[in-house]
Design a protein around this motif. Structure first.
Motif, PDB file in Angstrom:
ATOM      1  N   LEU A  51       0.461  -1.073   0.160  1.00  8.91           N
ATOM      2  CA  LEU A  51       0.177  -0.035  -0.133  1.00  8.91           C
ATOM      3  C   LEU A  51       0.633   1.456  -0.140  1.00  8.91           C
ATOM      4  N   LEU A  52       2.421   0.752   0.793  1.00  6.35           N
ATOM      5  CA  LEU A  52       2.391   2.274   0.700  1.00  6.35           C
ATOM      6  C   LEU A  52       3.476   2.909  -0.535  1.00  6.35           C
ATOM      7  N   ASP A  53       3.394   2.175  -1.302  1.00  9.87           N
ATOM      8  CA  ASP A  53       4.172   2.219  -3.048  1.00  9.87           C
ATOM      9  C   ASP A  53       3.038   2.976  -3.666  1.00  9.87           C
ATOM     10  N   ASN A  54       3.449   4.144  -3.141  1.00  2.35           N
ATOM     11  CA  ASN A  54       1.820   5.040  -4.114  1.00  2.35           C
ATOM     12  C   ASN A  54       2.620   6.645  -4.481  1.00  2.35           C
ATOM     13  N   LEU A  55       3.577   6.852  -4.322  1.00  2.00           N
ATOM     14  CA  LEU A  55       4.473   7.547  -4.820  1.00  2.00           C
ATOM     15  C   LEU A  55       6.163   7.670  -4.993  1.00  2.00           C
ATOM     16  N   ASP A  56       6.157   8.236  -6.432  1.00  4.21           N
ATOM     17  CA  ASP A  56       7.438   8.238  -6.571  1.00  4.21           C
ATOM     18  C   ASP A  56       8.049   8.659  -5.655  1.00  4.21           C
ATOM     19  N   GLY A  57       9.695   7.366  -5.428  1.00  4.24           N
ATOM     20  CA  GLY A  57      10.537   7.258  -4.940  1.00  4.24           C
ATOM     21  C   GLY A  57      10.490   6.676  -3.417  1.00  4.24           C
ATOM     22  N   THR A  58       8.466   6.802  -2.847  1.00  6.20           N
ATOM     23  CA  THR A  58       8.376   6.489  -1.596  1.00  6.20           C
ATOM     24  C   THR A  58       8.656   5.466  -0.829  1.00  6.20           C
ATOM     25  N   LEU A  59       8.059   3.885  -1.268  1.00  4.66           N
ATOM     26  CA  LEU A  59       8.246   3.025  -0.846  1.00  4.66           C
ATOM     27  C   LEU A  59      10.775   2.796  -1.258  1.00  4.66           C
ATOM     28  N   GLY A  60      10.547   3.224  -1.596  1.00  3.53           N
ATOM     29  CA  GLY A  60      12.533   2.868  -1.996  1.00  3.53           C
ATOM     30  C   GLY A  60      12.864   3.627  -1.123  1.00  3.53           C
ATOM     31  N   GLY A  61      13.222   4.512  -0.470  1.00  2.00           N
ATOM     32  CA  GLY A  61      14.042   5.026   0.097  1.00  2.00           C
ATOM     33  C   GLY A  61      13.598   4.879   1.614  1.00  2.00           C
ATOM     34  N   VAL A  62      11.940   5.116   1.962  1.00  2.00           N
ATOM     35  CA  VAL A  62      12.049   3.775   3.262  1.00  2.00           C
ATOM     36  C   VAL A  62      12.742   2.746   3.364  1.00  2.00           C
ATOM     37  N   ALA A  63      12.366   1.647   2.440  1.00  2.08           N
ATOM     38  CA  ALA A  63      13.438   0.459   2.575  1.00  2.08           C
ATOM     39  C   ALA A  63      15.367   1.035   2.650  1.00  2.08           C
ATOM     40  N   VAL A  64      15.012   1.889   1.990  1.00  4.54           N
ATOM     41  CA  VAL A  64      16.656   1.979   1.995  1.00  4.54           C
ATOM     42  C   VAL A  64      16.962   2.201   3.269  1.00  4.54           C
ATOM     43  N   ALA A  89      17.639  -1.864  -3.710  1.00  5.20           N
ATOM     44  CA  ALA A  89      15.881  -0.528  -3.629  1.00  5.20           C
ATOM     45  C   ALA A  89      16.660   1.063  -3.927  1.00  5.20           C
ATOM     46  N   LEU A  90      18.812   1.262  -3.674  1.00  2.00           N
ATOM     47  CA  LEU A  90      19.314   2.283  -3.855  1.00  2.00           C
ATOM     48  C   LEU A  90      19.077   2.422  -5.440  1.00  2.00           C
ATOM     49  N   GLY A  91      19.815   1.218  -6.162  1.00  2.00           N
ATOM     50  CA  GLY A  91      19.676   0.969  -7.518  1.00  2.00           C
ATOM     51  C   GLY A  91      18.036   1.000  -7.635  1.00  2.00           C
ATOM     52  N   PHE A  92      17.255   0.974  -8.023  1.00  9.24           N
ATOM     53  CA  PHE A  92      16.029   1.075  -8.058  1.00  9.24           C
ATOM     54  C   PHE A  92      15.540   2.364  -7.749  1.00  9.24           C
ATOM     55  N   LEU A  93      15.787   3.019  -6.673  1.00  7.01           N
ATOM     56  CA  LEU A  93      15.518   4.439  -6.889  1.00  7.01           C
ATOM     57  C   LEU A  93      16.072   5.344  -8.057  1.00  7.01           C
ATOM     58  N   SER A 135      11.172  12.808   3.173  1.00  8.05           N
ATOM     59  CA  SER A 135      10.667  13.189   4.675  1.00  8.05           C
ATOM     60  C   SER A 135      10.253  12.212   5.178  1.00  8.05           C
ATOM     61  N   LEU A 136      10.015  10.718   3.981  1.00  5.34           N
ATOM     62  CA  LEU A 136       9.324   9.295   4.903  1.00  5.34           C
ATOM     63  C   LEU A 136      10.224   8.527   4.695  1.00  5.34           C
TER      64      LEU A 136
END
Length: 369
Positions: A143-156, A185-189, A286-287
């Motif tokens: 569900l958190l994967d809803n805006l560019d860069g959000t989930l990838g950044g949170v995962a990193v 995740a950083l490579g994906f970002l 921020s997230l």
């Protein structure tokens, strides 16, 4: 020192593999019509290819030789790959929610039987509770994967703090896995930072959620005695705080609005922050910062630097700050593209920009939740 260099090398290798695979996989996605079309509640303006999750899974496989001796962590990798395949199938042809939940429950149960179990009651009930928790958190990341860069950044950021926790608790295989996942995740970002050129799709969000939820359970089981409710709560909730808060906000918002839980909308934390005037990149940053901070609180609790109740109070304040953002404009109905002609035209446009495409097709699957 040599161990640190070796682990860092694996993370860099995962970064390189994911980043290098992302471009070709994006072109494959366009060719096969695996694109997320704009419209309705979605925030992107042009069709965007999926398969970023497959790139991250390929990057994570670089850790397999280093973790092969730990059967529990190996089971986590196998389970994460299984839910990634499930997500990929859902990206191609949307699967019924019941089917998804059934598969996720079986996979989570298998991982729990291989040692991923939180010692809450000291009975067989711990197996059930851990399985349920893994399924819930895996879908919260989805569900958190809803805006560019959000989930990838949170995962990193969250994954990095959890990796440090795993190493300090003498679970090096879990630490290596998390470092490699963070590198992936950083490579994906590089391809998903706003404006995104590639989405991870369900395959990526389920994959990340399953790994982080499982490793949080592993570190919690190492750091807390049986029946210690507050330390267990801190060990599980702090590494997954941003996803947990976002899911809680969505569930409450849709319940109060009388809207279906599974219908996408603009009621996520990221959308609320956007309605408050923050830009997409600032929201993702921020997230990610919030996830890293809550992950450090979990680390402090696990090694005895901070009482669990104080860490949970701090996390509650952070969660309330995230949830307090004003809701975006309410949307009660998801708009769809006008028809197959619209979808084909848009997909062809993307194909023209990214290279030669032999045929055009469009997928109705959405990366927004």
């Amino acid at each position: 020192m040599a161990l640190i260099a070796a682990v860092a090398g694996l993370g860099l290798l995962a970064f390189a593999v994911t980043s290098g695979c992302a471009g070709p996989l994006a072109r494959v996605a366009v060719t096969w019509g695996l694109t997320d079309l704009p419209g309705g509640h979605k925030t992107h303006a042009r069709p965007t290819p999926y398969l970023g999750g497959l790139a991250m899974a390929l990057g994570t496989l670089t850790a397999v030789p280093a973790i092969a001796g730990d059967t529990t962590v190996t089971a986590i990798v196998a389970g994460a790959l299984a839910v990634a395949v499930l997500g990929l199938l859902d990206d191609i042809v949307p699967q019924p929610p019941a089917t998804r939940l059934a598969v996720e429950t079986v996979v989570a149960g298998a991982v729990v039987l291989n040692g991923v179990c939180v010692p809450l009651t000291g009975t067989w009930l711990d197996l059930v509770l851990t399985t349920a928790w893994l399924v819930v958190i895996t879908n919260s990341f989805n569900l958190l994967d809803n805006l560019d860069g959000t989930l990838g950044g949170v995962a990193v950021t969250g994954g990095s703090a959890l990796a440090a926790t795993a190493f300090l608790l003498d679970r090096p295989a879990a630490g290596v896995l998390l470092v490699v996942v963070c590198g992936s995740a950083l490579g994906f970002l590089r391809h998903n930072w706003a404006p995104a050129k590639l989405f991870m799709g369900d395959s990526g969000s389920l994959f990340l959620g399953f790994v982080i939820a499982s490793c949080a359970a592993v570190t919690t089981s190492m750091a807390t005695p049986t029946g210690a409710i507050l330390p267990v709560a801190a060990g599980l909730l702090l590494p997954t705080l941003v996803a947990t808060v976002d899911t809680a906000v969505v569930v409450i918002s849709r319940h109060r609005g009388g809207r279906p839980l599974l219908l996408g909308g603009l009621d996520h934390v990221a959308h609320r922050l956007r309605a408050a005037g923050l830009g997409t990149r600032l929201i993702a940053t921020s997230l990610a910062f919030a996830a890293g901070l809550s992950g450090l609180l979990a680390l402090a609790v696990s090694i005895g630097l901070l009482p669990a109740h104080l860490a949970l109070l701090g996390a509650a304040a952070l969660g309330l700050a995230l949830a307090a953002a004003p809701p975006a404009l309410r949307q009660t109905r998801q708009r769809r593209p006008a028809g197959p002609e619209f979808a084909a035209a848009n997909c062809c446009a993307v194909g023209a920009r990214s290279g030669s495409v032999s045929h055009c097709a469009a997928s109705p699957t959405s990366n927004a939740r």
